[in-house]
Motif scaffolding. Structure first.
Motif, PDB file in Angstrom:
ATOM      1  N   GLY A 520       0.820  -1.212   0.000  1.00 53.83           N
ATOM      2  CA  GLY A 520       0.000   0.000   0.000  1.00 53.83           C
ATOM      3  C   GLY A 520       0.858   1.269   0.000  1.00 53.83           C
ATOM      4  O   GLY A 520       2.086   1.227  -0.083  1.00 53.83           O
ATOM      5  N   ASN A 573      -5.644   3.558   0.145  1.00 56.87           N
ATOM      6  CA  ASN A 573      -5.251   2.219   0.597  1.00 56.87           C
ATOM      7  C   ASN A 573      -6.509   1.386   0.816  1.00 56.87           C
ATOM      8  O   ASN A 573      -7.562   1.916   1.187  1.00 56.87           O
ATOM      9  CB  ASN A 573      -4.458   2.301   1.903  1.00 56.87           C
ATOM     10  CG  ASN A 573      -3.029   2.779   1.662  1.00 56.87           C
ATOM     11  OD1 ASN A 573      -2.394   2.393   0.667  1.00 56.87           O
ATOM     12  ND2 ASN A 573      -2.528   3.616   2.565  1.00 56.87           N
ATOM     13  N   ALA A 580      -2.885  -1.367  -2.009  1.00 59.20           N
ATOM     14  CA  ALA A 580      -3.255  -0.074  -2.584  1.00 59.20           C
ATOM     15  C   ALA A 580      -4.481  -0.207  -3.465  1.00 59.20           C
ATOM     16  O   ALA A 580      -4.765  -1.293  -3.996  1.00 59.20           O
ATOM     17  CB  ALA A 580      -2.098   0.506  -3.380  1.00 59.20           C
TER      18      ALA A 580
END
Length: 597
Positions: A520, A573, A580
């Protein structure tokens, strides 16, 4: 016509003419009202003042005549007079003696108090006649029987009045007031005549000050002049317009032809008309001076007002003319011109706005020039890439053929996939493609990555059928998938799963989500990306033209869909910290655009 054309073409002269006309109209109104008010005031004041004078003259003249009448009646009614009228015809001695009694008892006192009396005549119808004269005025050959008005006397006892210029006096040019009364004592009757010098009466009238050439006169009820400062006018008639008004007891009127104010009143004792004729210009001298000063002041004010109006209008129209000249220069392409914008009025605001517009227009022209330059550079780069691509295509075909001969299937698959990707991205003439084309391009890229990373990379693609047919920009999905692989597998070598989902959003847009289960975005990196996305402008594409990442994709979408606030890229996120999430939004089935040649 030239003057009218000049006024029609110039806002300056239009304003000056309009304001001058308004000022002139106001001034004419002021002058007219001043004329009317002063004229009415003059006539009213003249009427008041002259009326007071006439009342005094009338009163004096009336008292003067009434005094004679009372004295006349006293003489006619006393016993001595009665005695004289009873004397028989032909008794000259008796008539003389009786008359001397009257003189001694009455007439001497009467003459003493009234020196203007010229003579008294006693006439008996039986032929007796006696005269009493003051200062031997009466001629010796005079006889009452010769008077032409005897036939008009009649039998009434009222006093008869007449103004004459008798020739039986030594001063025959002097007007004389003749008063005759019929008297009767039993069967005896006759007349008593009183002749009075009109000098004192004339003095009463002419001593009234009515101006330099104003005059007072007396007429009878028919308009025949009895008293006048000019003796030649006595026994003549007044003007016709004056005679027409004498039927009234009193009155005031204005003679336009001679510009005179005429006022008259009636003398109760005789019915005569005491008349004042006043020149308007003499009586109104002060008012006329005030009128002249007022008109002169107004005219000076008009000139000054026109000068101020001309100065103000010239100032305004000069700035308008400067602005017009600047606009004419802009029409021929001179964008460097600027207008002076001093002051704080509307024209100054207009000048500021015009200069600001030119500044922004200059910026737009410069931006357009830079954009065209970048387009030319991009075209040259694309042409160069096309030349390089031919070499790469040939090389990949050679590798593919050699891999096929050697039995290396993975190399063959990589060569085929890479060749298709190069053909897709190097076709610079085609800017818009379908979502289906984008997904095929993504599959070619992911196929190469699967061969490279093996089981560490897995992916899934879900797309609604109607979304596959929607048009979109070329190369907007593969760069985002490449970012996800580069920031996860390339860095840490951990297994990575990609999920690509294409669906219709509630707003009617096409939404493409690229999800991974990697590390992320770091908080600082996520905040930085969001700030850059928020302030991205149309120049961002030029600034990031060397890259093919997330900001490049967002910039290209914003350039093509600038009017759509939802179009673009957003980052976050995934919930729970599991990787992500990058989303792409653009209008569904966007209108076709002409592709560059």
């Amino acid at each position: 016509m030239n003057v009218l054309d000049a006024i029609r073409r110039s806002i300056k002269w239009k304003l000056v003419t309009l304001l001058a006309a308004v000022l002139l109209a106001v001034i004419l109104l002021v002058v007219y009202l001043t004329y009317r008010i002063t004229s009415e005031t003059v006539i009213r004041d003249a009427e008041v003042i002259s009326s007071q004078m006439l009342k005094q003259v009338n009163l004096n003249l009336n008292q003067y005549l009434n005094g004679y009448k009372q004295s006349f009646l006293s003489i006619a009614s006393n016993r001595d007079t009665e005695k004289w009228f009873t004397i028989g015809a032909g008794d000259d001695l008796g008539s003389y003696v009786a008359f001397q009694e009257i003189v001694r008892n009455y007439l001497q006192v009467f003459i003493y108090h009234h020196p203007e009396v010229m003579s008294l005549t006693f006439y008996n119808l039986n032929g007796n006649e006696m005269h009493f004269t003051n200062q031997d005025e009466l001629r010796a050959d005079y006889t009452f029987r010769a008077e032409d008005y005897i036939e008009r006397l009649g039998a009434e006892s009222d006093i008869y009045h007449e103004i004459t210029f008798p020739e039986h006096y030594r001063r025959s040019t002097q007007p004389v007031l003749t008063m005759v009364k019929r008297v009767a004592f039993g069967r005896r009757a006759g007349y008593i005549k009183l002749d009075v010098d009109l000098g004192p009466a004339l003095a009463i009238v002419t001593d009234t000050d009515l101006g330099l050439s104003g005059k007072t006169m007396v007429t009878d009820g028919k308009g025949e002049i009895i008293v006048h400062p000019d003796l030649s006018r006595v026994k003549t008639y007044a003007d016709a317009d004056i005679i027409a008004r004498l039927g009234e007891t009193s009155g005031t009127f204005y003679r336009k032809d001679s510009r005179e104010i005429v006022m008259f009143q009636t003398v109760p004792a005789t019915g005569w008309k005491v008349m004042a004729v006043i020149p308007y210009y003499e009586f109104a001298e002060n008012e006329l001076n005030i009128r002249r000063v007022t008109i002169a002041t107004v005219l000076i004010g008009l000139v000054l007002a026109l000068a101020v109006v001309f100065a103000v209008v010239s100032s305004a129209t000069h700035r308008i003319g400067t602005l017009r000249s600047a606009i004419s220069r802009v029409k021929i392409g001179d964008l460097g011109v600027r207008v002076p914008a001093g002051g704080s009025d509307e024209l100054a605001d207009l000048g500021h706005a015009f200069n600001l517009m030119l500044d922004r227009l200059n910026d737009s022209v410069q931006e357009l020039a830079e954009t065209r330059m970048r387009q030319q550079e991009a075209t040259m780069s694309a042409l160069q890439s096309q030349i390089d691509s031919h070499f790469l295509y040939n090389s990949l075909e050679t590798i593919n053929a050699m891999a096929d001969l050697a039995g290396h299937r993975e190399i063959e698959r990589i060569a085929v996939a890479l060749s298709r990707m190069l053909r897709y991205t190097s076709d610079y003439r085609q800017m818009f493609v379908t979502v289906e084309d984008e997904l095929q391009h993504l599959k070619h890229y992911l196929e190469i990555c699967r061969i490279r990373f093996g089981e560490k990379l897995s992916y899934a693609i879900e797309a609604e059928d109607d979304c596959r047919r929607s048009k979109c920009l070329k190369a907007i999905i593969q760069p985002l998938a490449e970012n996800s692989i580069r920031h996860n597998l390339d860095l840490n070598g951990r297994p990575l799963r990609l999920e690509i989902k294409v669906r219709r959003a509630d707003s009617g847009h096409v939404r493409i989500d690229i999800l991974d289960d990697g590390t992320g975005f770091a908080p600082e990196k996520l905040r930085e990306l969001r700030e850059k996305i928020a302030c991205m402008s149309s120049r961002a594409l030029g600034e990031h033209a060397g890259g093919v990442g997330l900001l490049n994709v967002h910039s290209r979408i914003r350039v093509c869909h600038a009017a759509d606030p939802l179009a673009g890229v957003s980052v976050s996120n995934r919930e729970g910290g599991g990787g992500a999430a990058v989303s792409v939004m653009f209008p569904f089935d966007s209108p076709g655009r002409e592709e560059p040649a």
